[in-house]
Design an enzyme around this catalytic site. Sequence first.
Site, mmCIF file in Angstrom:
data_model
loop_
_atom_site.group_PDB
_atom_site.id
_atom_site.type_symbol
_atom_site.label_atom_id
_atom_site.label_comp_id
_atom_site.label_asym_id
_atom_site.label_seq_id
_atom_site.Cartn_x
_atom_site.Cartn_y
_atom_site.Cartn_z
ATOM 1 N N LYS A 1 -25.243 -31.907 -115.941
ATOM 2 C CA LYS A 1 -24.027 -33.080 -115.709
ATOM 3 C C LYS A 1 -24.480 -33.360 -113.870
ATOM 4 O O LYS A 1 -23.485 -32.845 -113.062
ATOM 5 C CB LYS A 1 -22.645 -33.191 -115.519
ATOM 6 N N GLU B 1 -9.426 -28.250 -96.033
ATOM 7 C CA GLU B 1 -11.083 -27.932 -96.037
ATOM 8 C C GLU B 1 -12.074 -29.881 -95.294
ATOM 9 O O GLU B 1 -11.229 -30.858 -96.421
ATOM 10 C CB GLU B 1 -11.828 -27.538 -96.979
ATOM 11 N N ASP C 1 -23.751 -34.950 -109.970
ATOM 12 C CA ASP C 1 -22.802 -36.185 -109.587
ATOM 13 C C ASP C 1 -23.001 -37.992 -109.816
ATOM 14 O O ASP C 1 -24.705 -37.550 -109.919
ATOM 15 C CB ASP C 1 -22.366 -35.690 -107.959
ATOM 16 N N GLU D 1 -18.540 -21.708 -107.764
ATOM 17 C CA GLU D 1 -18.709 -21.878 -106.508
ATOM 18 C C GLU D 1 -17.220 -22.885 -105.990
ATOM 19 O O GLU D 1 -18.348 -24.141 -106.090
ATOM 20 C CB GLU D 1 -20.093 -22.008 -105.641
ATOM 21 N N LEU D 2 -16.312 -22.738 -105.341
ATOM 22 C CA LEU D 2 -15.642 -24.024 -104.835
ATOM 23 C C LEU D 2 -15.755 -24.326 -103.676
ATOM 24 O O LEU D 2 -16.567 -23.918 -102.962
ATOM 25 C CB LEU D 2 -13.955 -23.684 -105.054
ATOM 26 N N SER E 1 -14.973 -29.163 -105.995
ATOM 27 C CA SER E 1 -14.148 -28.214 -105.224
ATOM 28 C C SER E 1 -12.647 -27.271 -105.876
ATOM 29 O O SER E 1 -13.246 -27.436 -107.159
ATOM 30 C CB SER E 1 -12.983 -30.074 -105.098
#
Length: 515
Positions: free
Chosen positions: A179, A384, A181, A252-253, A231
């Site tokens: 999937k 961030e 974006d 992985e954020l 995120s």
Amino acid sequence: MRPPSLTDELLDTLRARVTGSGGTHTTTAVFTGGDLATVPESTPDDVHAAVEHAARAQRDWAATPLATRLAVFERFHRLLLRHRDTVADLLQAETGKARRDAFEEFAEPALVTSHYLRTAPGLLRPRRRAGALPGAVSATELRHPKGVVGIIAPWNYPFALSIGDLVPALVAGNAVVLKPDRQTPLSPLFGVELLYRAGLPAGLLQVVLGDGPTVGGAVVDTCDYVGFTGSTRTGTLIAERAARRLIGCSLELGGKNPLLVLDDADIPATARAAVRGCFANAGQLCLSLERVYVHDSIFDAFADAFVAETGRLRLAAGYDYRADLGSLTSRRALTTVAEHVDDARAKGATVLAGGRPRPDLGPYFYEPTVLTDVTPDMRCHAAETFGPVVSLYPFDDDDEAVALANRTEYGLNASVFGRDRRRAAAVGARLRVGTVNVNDGYASAYGSTDAPMGGVGASGLGRRHGAEGLLKYTESQTVATQRVALLDPPRRLPYGLFAKAMTGSLRIMRALGIR
């Protein structure tokens, strides 16, 4: 502004790769803000159908010899290199990044594919393990694919963080439901098309498109393992959802990554490298360095050099290599960046460079921005920004630098600069992050595909690259074969004497280093 390679024929080919019955969605041409491409939307039922089709194809794929599977990726690697410019065109059109950043993104799946072509046979082969008792038991570790892996890819590096993640999943014998974006489906779809041209079995790799909560949630609810980049807030929700099903996930954020400039750093070289580490992809990089800590003794000299290097960056929209920096990808990203800078300025921060949008270049451009005098009450201090904004802070000694760098919930990437590389590496080893780059911003660690890459704390869990980047898509199985009974003593031997004899055997094996 649409690149010549994005023809109607190519768009039709890419759209046909989507499992979608939920209407359509039109993406944005970032350089102009106009329409780029209309693509199908998926529904949760589409996701279920995609998983079912992938699962059927996966059974045959898992039974296919590894050498035959790898031959597909040898062909894919050649195709990928041949179509470099098309990949770069699509990436620029849908993200607005500079072409040099598009090339860097194109290179990542090529490096990953080459790495696992070389290492997968060793990683996936059966391995002999020490049995419970030498001579009495033999043990073998096997690696089986998870089944259907769901990959949920982000908008900032849509090609690298989809194709680069699904290649090892497929190599390991899994099927994949991808999937991308909603804004950036074209480059991942082109990667999927190249994989099928390379001979990937029909149905093994499925693509669904749609919003995160609905379509992404369906992926998490139906696949056997989930990989997500995005995120921290969304990653936490995915982890909770995966935990309820007792399936694994790799996340992985976010990051608020520090750069440390030690007192012995080469100031001109460090300033040049730091600009790249801070502003690559217009700062829309999980590994970007947003906090720069500089030793007191060289703070002013470094700030001057860093600002001068920042001022040399060329911002432009175009499908060539003249620009150093491209656009932000969306109105939302631009708004966040502007709000962080405006908030800092209003609360007393000093703007040394940049600090304003550039609508003359395109609707989402923002100048690379350098701040000082940033305090904890400012939004850009700890949150961030995910854009071309960096703050400079002084420190007194290495201990203070480490303490300041570690004062965050995040732990993804860091950089340490100093002429004494051993000292810089030792400082880096004290940082609570998944990757450290000495005298570089991020590319050294990220490009080392034989080494793991990922975050700790609010920056996620799991790793891509290295052995773990492939083995996380497998289940380990131990097959132990008993030659001599272990737990049952001979019929006429009392169990107490048997236990005493076994205790002696354990003592001897420990002394000899056997077990």
